[in-house]
Design a protein around this motif. Structure first.
Motif, PDB file in Angstrom:
ATOM      1  N   GLU A 202       2.166  -1.290  -4.571  1.00 59.39           N
ATOM      2  CA  GLU A 202       0.877  -0.551  -4.702  1.00 59.39           C
ATOM      3  C   GLU A 202      -0.087  -1.264  -5.969  1.00 59.39           C
ATOM      4  O   GLU A 202       0.595  -1.268  -6.903  1.00 59.39           O
ATOM      5  CB  GLU A 202       1.222   0.899  -4.897  1.00 59.39           C
ATOM      6  N   ARG A 203      -1.145  -1.487  -5.513  1.00 59.39           N
ATOM      7  CA  ARG A 203      -1.970  -2.153  -6.660  1.00 59.39           C
ATOM      8  C   ARG A 203      -2.341  -1.092  -7.780  1.00 59.39           C
ATOM      9  O   ARG A 203      -2.617  -1.478  -9.098  1.00 59.39           O
ATOM     10  CB  ARG A 203      -3.270  -2.918  -6.218  1.00 59.39           C
TER      11      ARG A 203
ATOM     12  N   ALA B 247      -8.923  12.585   2.560  1.00 57.07           N
ATOM     13  CA  ALA B 247      -8.758  13.731   3.629  1.00 57.07           C
ATOM     14  C   ALA B 247      -8.526  14.981   2.880  1.00 57.07           C
ATOM     15  O   ALA B 247      -7.749  15.134   1.915  1.00 57.07           O
ATOM     16  CB  ALA B 247      -7.595  13.003   4.348  1.00 57.07           C
TER      17      ALA B 247
ATOM     18  N   MET C 292      -0.300  -7.388  -4.498  1.00 59.37           N
ATOM     19  CA  MET C 292      -0.169  -8.375  -3.584  1.00 59.37           C
ATOM     20  C   MET C 292      -1.671  -9.377  -3.450  1.00 59.37           C
ATOM     21  O   MET C 292      -2.521  -8.932  -3.173  1.00 59.37           O
ATOM     22  CB  MET C 292       0.305  -7.914  -1.982  1.00 59.37           C
TER      23      MET C 292
ATOM     24  N   ALA D 251       0.166   4.752   0.211  1.00 58.45           N
ATOM     25  CA  ALA D 251      -0.811   5.727   0.352  1.00 58.45           C
ATOM     26  C   ALA D 251      -0.254   6.364   1.906  1.00 58.45           C
ATOM     27  O   ALA D 251       0.852   6.226   2.176  1.00 58.45           O
ATOM     28  CB  ALA D 251      -2.074   5.098   0.708  1.00 58.45           C
TER      29      ALA D 251
ATOM     30  N   THR E 176       0.204   6.161   5.130  1.00 55.98           N
ATOM     31  CA  THR E 176       0.802   5.109   6.046  1.00 55.98           C
ATOM     32  C   THR E 176       1.943   4.630   5.344  1.00 55.98           C
ATOM     33  O   THR E 176       2.978   4.583   6.004  1.00 55.98           O
ATOM     34  CB  THR E 176      -0.278   4.155   6.592  1.00 55.98           C
TER      35      THR E 176
ATOM     36  N   ARG F  38     -17.316  11.649  -0.077  1.00 57.69           N
ATOM     37  CA  ARG F  38     -18.527  10.761   0.566  1.00 57.69           C
ATOM     38  C   ARG F  38     -17.512   9.701   1.268  1.00 57.69           C
ATOM     39  O   ARG F  38     -16.909   9.095   0.759  1.00 57.69           O
ATOM     40  CB  ARG F  38     -19.338  10.203  -0.792  1.00 57.69           C
TER      41      ARG F  38
ATOM     42  N   ARG G 139      -3.824   7.715  -6.754  1.00 58.10           N
ATOM     43  CA  ARG G 139      -5.391   8.007  -6.627  1.00 58.10           C
ATOM     44  C   ARG G 139      -5.611   9.472  -6.515  1.00 58.10           C
ATOM     45  O   ARG G 139      -5.226  10.446  -5.999  1.00 58.10           O
ATOM     46  CB  ARG G 139      -5.864   7.396  -5.403  1.00 58.10           C
TER      47      ARG G 139
ATOM     48  N   GLN H  86      -5.713  14.830   0.180  1.00 59.66           N
ATOM     49  CA  GLN H  86      -4.809  13.638   0.029  1.00 59.66           C
ATOM     50  C   GLN H  86      -4.021  13.277  -1.221  1.00 59.66           C
ATOM     51  O   GLN H  86      -2.823  12.889  -1.099  1.00 59.66           O
ATOM     52  CB  GLN H  86      -5.952  12.485   0.638  1.00 59.66           C
TER      53      GLN H  86
ATOM     54  N   ALA I 113      -8.019  10.154  11.098  1.00 54.58           N
ATOM     55  CA  ALA I 113      -7.362   8.971  10.479  1.00 54.58           C
ATOM     56  C   ALA I 113      -6.021   9.123   9.904  1.00 54.58           C
ATOM     57  O   ALA I 113      -5.325   8.211  10.148  1.00 54.58           O
ATOM     58  CB  ALA I 113      -8.575   8.431   9.557  1.00 54.58           C
ATOM     59  N   VAL I 114      -5.957   9.939   8.993  1.00 49.38           N
ATOM     60  CA  VAL I 114      -4.498  10.180   8.281  1.00 49.38           C
ATOM     61  C   VAL I 114      -3.539  10.098   9.119  1.00 49.38           C
ATOM     62  O   VAL I 114      -2.588   9.514   9.193  1.00 49.38           O
ATOM     63  CB  VAL I 114      -4.640  11.137   7.285  1.00 49.38           C
TER      64      VAL I 114
ATOM     65  N   ASP J  12      -5.407   2.506   8.257  1.00 49.22           N
ATOM     66  CA  ASP J  12      -6.741   2.133   8.065  1.00 49.22           C
ATOM     67  C   ASP J  12      -6.818   0.646   8.206  1.00 49.22           C
ATOM     68  O   ASP J  12      -7.901   0.060   8.490  1.00 49.22           O
ATOM     69  CB  ASP J  12      -7.333   2.457   6.720  1.00 49.22           C
TER      70      ASP J  12
ATOM     71  N   GLY K   6       0.839  -1.251  -0.032  1.00 54.54           N
ATOM     72  CA  GLY K   6      -0.089   0.025  -0.003  1.00 54.54           C
ATOM     73  C   GLY K   6       1.000   1.132  -0.074  1.00 54.54           C
ATOM     74  O   GLY K   6       1.551   1.416   1.154  1.00 54.54           O
TER      75      GLY K   6
HETATM   76  C1  LIG Z   1     -14.185  10.304   1.416  1.00 53.68           C
HETATM   77  C2  LIG Z   1     -13.310  10.262   2.413  1.00 53.68           C
HETATM   78  C3  LIG Z   1     -12.948  11.342   3.113  1.00 53.68           C
HETATM   79  C4  LIG Z   1     -12.066  11.193   4.050  1.00 53.68           C
HETATM   80  N1  LIG Z   1     -11.529  12.519   4.909  1.00 53.68           N
HETATM   81  C5  LIG Z   1     -10.807  12.467   5.829  1.00 53.68           C
HETATM   82  C6  LIG Z   1     -10.468  13.562   6.352  1.00 53.68           C
HETATM   83  O1  LIG Z   1     -10.622  14.730   6.208  1.00 53.68           O
HETATM   84  N2  LIG Z   1      -9.232  13.486   7.412  1.00 53.68           N
HETATM   85  C7  LIG Z   1      -8.703  12.240   7.774  1.00 53.68           C
HETATM   86  O2  LIG Z   1      -7.808  12.236   8.733  1.00 53.68           O
HETATM   87  N3  LIG Z   1      -9.039  11.092   7.278  1.00 53.68           N
HETATM   88  C8  LIG Z   1      -9.971  11.134   6.110  1.00 53.68           C
HETATM   89  N4  LIG Z   1     -10.226  10.090   5.496  1.00 53.68           N
HETATM   90  C9  LIG Z   1      -9.680   8.751   5.933  1.00 53.68           C
HETATM   91  C10 LIG Z   1      -8.373   8.633   5.237  1.00 53.68           C
HETATM   92  O3  LIG Z   1      -8.474   8.948   3.629  1.00 53.68           O
HETATM   93  C11 LIG Z   1      -7.633   7.512   5.422  1.00 53.68           C
HETATM   94  O4  LIG Z   1      -7.605   7.249   6.927  1.00 53.68           O
HETATM   95  C12 LIG Z   1      -6.271   7.141   4.921  1.00 53.68           C
HETATM   96  O5  LIG Z   1      -6.401   7.170   3.479  1.00 53.68           O
HETATM   97  C13 LIG Z   1      -5.783   5.933   5.283  1.00 53.68           C
HETATM   98  O6  LIG Z   1      -4.516   5.699   4.987  1.00 53.68           O
HETATM   99  P1  LIG Z   1      -3.683   4.444   4.610  1.00 53.68           P
HETATM  100  O7  LIG Z   1      -2.459   4.409   4.067  1.00 53.68           O
HETATM  101  O8  LIG Z   1      -3.725   3.757   5.996  1.00 53.68           O
HETATM  102  O9  LIG Z   1      -5.035   3.535   3.731  1.00 53.68           O
HETATM  103  P2  LIG Z   1      -5.432   3.864   2.343  1.00 53.68           P
HETATM  104  O10 LIG Z   1      -5.337   5.061   1.976  1.00 53.68           O
HETATM  105  O11 LIG Z   1      -6.636   3.167   2.261  1.00 53.68           O
HETATM  106  O12 LIG Z   1      -4.514   3.166   1.120  1.00 53.68           O
HETATM  107  C14 LIG Z   1      -3.895   1.780   1.039  1.00 53.68           C
HETATM  108  C15 LIG Z   1      -3.452   1.528  -0.117  1.00 53.68           C
HETATM  109  O13 LIG Z   1      -3.221   0.180  -0.307  1.00 53.68           O
HETATM  110  C16 LIG Z   1      -3.358  -0.235  -1.615  1.00 53.68           C
HETATM  111  N5  LIG Z   1      -3.642  -1.564  -1.506  1.00 53.68           N
HETATM  112  C17 LIG Z   1      -4.835  -2.313  -0.974  1.00 53.68           C
HETATM  113  N6  LIG Z   1      -4.566  -3.546  -1.294  1.00 53.68           N
HETATM  114  C18 LIG Z   1      -3.564  -3.643  -1.963  1.00 53.68           C
HETATM  115  C19 LIG Z   1      -2.800  -5.019  -2.291  1.00 53.68           C
HETATM  116  N7  LIG Z   1      -3.503  -6.109  -2.274  1.00 53.68           N
HETATM  117  N8  LIG Z   1      -1.778  -5.048  -2.990  1.00 53.68           N
HETATM  118  C20 LIG Z   1      -1.241  -3.552  -3.220  1.00 53.68           C
HETATM  119  N9  LIG Z   1      -1.822  -2.597  -2.919  1.00 53.68           N
HETATM  120  C21 LIG Z   1      -2.862  -2.508  -2.137  1.00 53.68           C
HETATM  121  C22 LIG Z   1      -4.644   0.710  -2.184  1.00 53.68           C
HETATM  122  O14 LIG Z   1      -4.868   0.759  -3.470  1.00 53.68           O
HETATM  123  C23 LIG Z   1      -4.316   1.983  -1.592  1.00 53.68           C
HETATM  124  O15 LIG Z   1      -3.446   2.822  -2.313  1.00 53.68           O
HETATM  125  C24 LIG Z   1     -11.328   9.866   4.622  1.00 53.68           C
HETATM  126  C25 LIG Z   1     -11.502   8.763   3.919  1.00 53.68           C
HETATM  127  C26 LIG Z   1     -12.592   8.754   2.660  1.00 53.68           C
HETATM  128  C27 LIG Z   1     -13.163   7.525   2.032  1.00 53.68           C
END
Ligand SMILES: Cc1cc2nc3c(=O)[nH]c(=O)nc-3n(C[C@H](O)[C@H](O)[C@H](O)COP(=O)(O)OP(=O)(O)OC[C@H]3O[C@@H](n4cnc5c(N)ncnc54)[C@H](O)[C@@H]3O)c2cc1C
Length: 512
Positions: A37-38, A48, A129, A16, A18, A278, A43, A105, A310-311, A299, A14
């Motif tokens: 990253e898939r 966020a 993966m 993103a 984190t 949304r 994106r 984001q 969350a971010v 996440d 992933g």
């Molecule tokens: C509409 C919306 C609004 C939001 N607004 C806020 C906000 O205002 N403030 C805030 O703090 N948070 C907000 N959030 C939450 C925030 O976006 C998430 O907490 C954050 O993106 C989490 O980051 P992450 O890196 O843990 O996971 P993610 O951002 O979900 O990234 C996971 C990554 O892993 C990749 N992946 C998944 N499976 C695989 C695989 N099998 N192989 C390879 N790659 C894979 C995905 O493609 C993705 O790029 C919002 C979320 C949404 C949906």
């Protein structure tokens, strides 16, 4: 399928917030890092809107704030922060505990990717993966790449793969909790000509009348409207719906307008959209962040049922985990170091769940009692101490990790305060750019410095002066938390032994 084509230290699934933060932290410590990253391209869907609280401080402590501010292009507001259907105004507090930087984001991810690549992280886009297995010595994964399928192995793997984490599912780590039925929609627009912003912050809507700034509970859900400046308009709706949406499917202005009509019972003019999101709220927390050589972060490990945290929470997982994994890979980690990742970040996640769940209770109810509760809390939040407390809660600034030892100094476990220093270093933040542990000697304590040579390969030692020093010396971990502190004028006998114990506890045995 080919046999392993690459061996690396850590695989991150992933790319993103984190995963990219973790990749940079690992590279800071010289760990070979492969990110899978898939998605073939970053994106574009807005999620966020920015970064705040303790993680924004951490960005500064890594010397990266300029890069984030340049990417944001916005001044840093001390925001009217949403809290349980209310707005907490932190602007009037001196030294507000919660600050935020507006940085959508997609732009944030693009900067984080650049920062990780600059330090040599390998990031493979379009590589999914699809399976994994682990034994005593390594983790190996099956990857579906753009051209072929292959296997790759590493000493450790971290699932930073978001809400539907494949890593979590394949590892069998339970993710208990609930998903709330409300669908939330948030839109940022330019201020439309047809809407009048009144002096008291309310709005005059043609054909509707006065619309109160802030949150309004209606028979069909929650509606909110507010502006940072006279030129922008933020609108929010929350309503129960019997359908699910894919987070990666963008929302249209028409969908947003329909929701406003259902919740408010009227149409309102909207300007040009700058951000449309949304989202559904979940309250979920993994039972464990680690299964032997596999770890979870972001996440994939926690979902909070209120916005804005969350971010940062995921990126803070990454900062906590990076140096501990580096210790394992480099071979200096003392027993239990990697398990402290679960202990500390599960505690942090539980604390964030506590206040985000409390916010659900505060914002959900529509009856008179619920209104009364919100009014009482809104009244309490006019008091500075209460506002400061809630700001610290949102920021994660009140988190104190338990530290070993019989009677730890009050600073132990807290995030190191950014003391201004006299000497060659400007402040505490400047000592942590490289992500190495730091012993900061604030009282020219040669007796304490003499303890450290065995750790010099992995420890920086600085002597400096600070006004009203809170301690004679502080030992700061790479994640900014204080491992140990010597009281002012603490006798050498006790302080030297305690420093040696803390160095061994967190950074392993001294080199001989
Ligand atoms: C509409 C919306 C609004 C939001 N607004 C806020 C906000 O205002 N403030 C805030 O703090 N948070 C907000 N959030 C939450 C925030 O976006 C998430 O907490 C954050 O993106 C989490 O980051 P992450 O890196 O843990 O996971 P993610 O951002 O979900 O990234 C996971 C990554 O892993 C990749 N992946 C998944 N499976 C695989 C695989 N099998 N192989 C390879 N790659 C894979 C995905 O493609 C993705 O790029 C919002 C979320 C949404 C949906």
């Amino acid at each position: 399928m080919r046999m392993p084509v690459a061996e690396t230290d850590v695989i991150i699934v992933g790319a993103a917030p984190t995963g990219l933060t973790l990749a940079r932290e690992l590279r800071l410590a010289g760990v070979r890092t492969l990110v899978l990253e898939r998605l073939p391209e970053p994106r574009a869907v807005a999620k966020a809107g920015g970064l705040g609280g303790r993680m924004l401080e951490m960005v500064r402590y890594r010397g990266l704030l300029d890069r984030f501010e340049a990417a944001s292009g916005q001044p840093r507001p001390a925001p009217r922060f949403p809290f349980g259907g209310l707005h907490v105004d932190l602007t009037e507090l001196v030294d507000p505990p919660m600050q935020a930087l507006l940085l959508p984001q997609p732009q944030m991810e693009s900067l984080l990717e650049k920062l990780a690549r600059e330090l040599g992280a390998e990031i493979r886009r379009g590589h999914e993966m699809v399976a994994l297995r682990q034994d005593d010595g390594q983790v190996s994964v099956d990857v579906c790449g753009p051209d072929d399928a292959y296997q790759v192995s590493a000493q450790y793997l971290v699932g930073c793969d978001g809400v539907g984490s494949r890593v979590r599912q394949l590892t069998g780590i339970p993710f208990p909790g609930i998903t709330y039925p409300e669908v939330n929609r948030l839109g940022s627009f330019s201020m439309p000509d047809a809407l009048t912003l009144l002096d008291d912050g309310d709005y005059l809507v043609p054909g509707f009348g006065r619309l109160r700034s802030g949150y309004t509970q209606t028979a069909n859900g929650v509606f909110a409207i507010s502006s940072y400046t006279p030129h922008d308009l933020g609108v929010y709706t929350s309503e129960e719906e019997n359908r699910t949406y894919d987070d990666d499917q963008p929302m249209t202005v028409a969908e947003f307008g329909d929701s406003v009509r259902r919740v408010l019972g009227a149409d309102i003019p909207l300007g040009e959209p700058t951000r449309l999101t949304r989202f559904t709220f979940h309250a979920r927390h993994v039972e464990r962040y680690r299964d032997r050589r596999i770890l979870l972060a972001g996440d994939a490990a926690h979902l909070f049922p209120s916005g804005g945290v969350a971010v940062s929470a995921g990126m803070l997982d990454a900062v906590n985990l990076g140096w501990k994994l580096a210790g394992e890979v480099k071979g200096w980690a003392p027993p239990g170091l990697l398990d402290s990742y679960h202990a500390e970040r599960h505690l942090a996640g539980a604390r964030t769940l506590l206040h985000t769940q409390a916010q659900v209770a505060l914002r959900r109810g529509l009856d008179a009692a619920a209104h009364a509760l919100r009014d009482v809390v809104a009244e309490l939040l006019l008091d500075d101490p209460a506002r400061r407390r809630v700001g610290a809660l949102i920021a994660g600034a009140d988190l104190r990790y338990p530290m070993p030892g019989a009677d730890p100094h009050p600073l132990a476990g807290t995030f190191a305060p950014d003391l201004a220093l006299r000497g060659s270093i400007g402040s505490v933040a400047d000592t942590l750019h490289a992500g190495r542990p730091v012993l900061l000697d604030l009282a020219d304590r040669a007796d304490l410095r003499e303890v450290t040579p065995g750790w010099h390969g992995r420890l920086d030692v600085h002597t400096a002066e600070a006004d009203n020093r809170p301690a004679d010396a502080i030992l700061i971990r790479p994640d900014g938390h204080i491992a140990w502190a010597a009281g002012v004028d603490e006798p050498a006998g006790t302080a030297r032994g305690a420093l040696r114990e803390s160095l061994s506890h967190w950074f392993g045995l001294p080199d001989v």
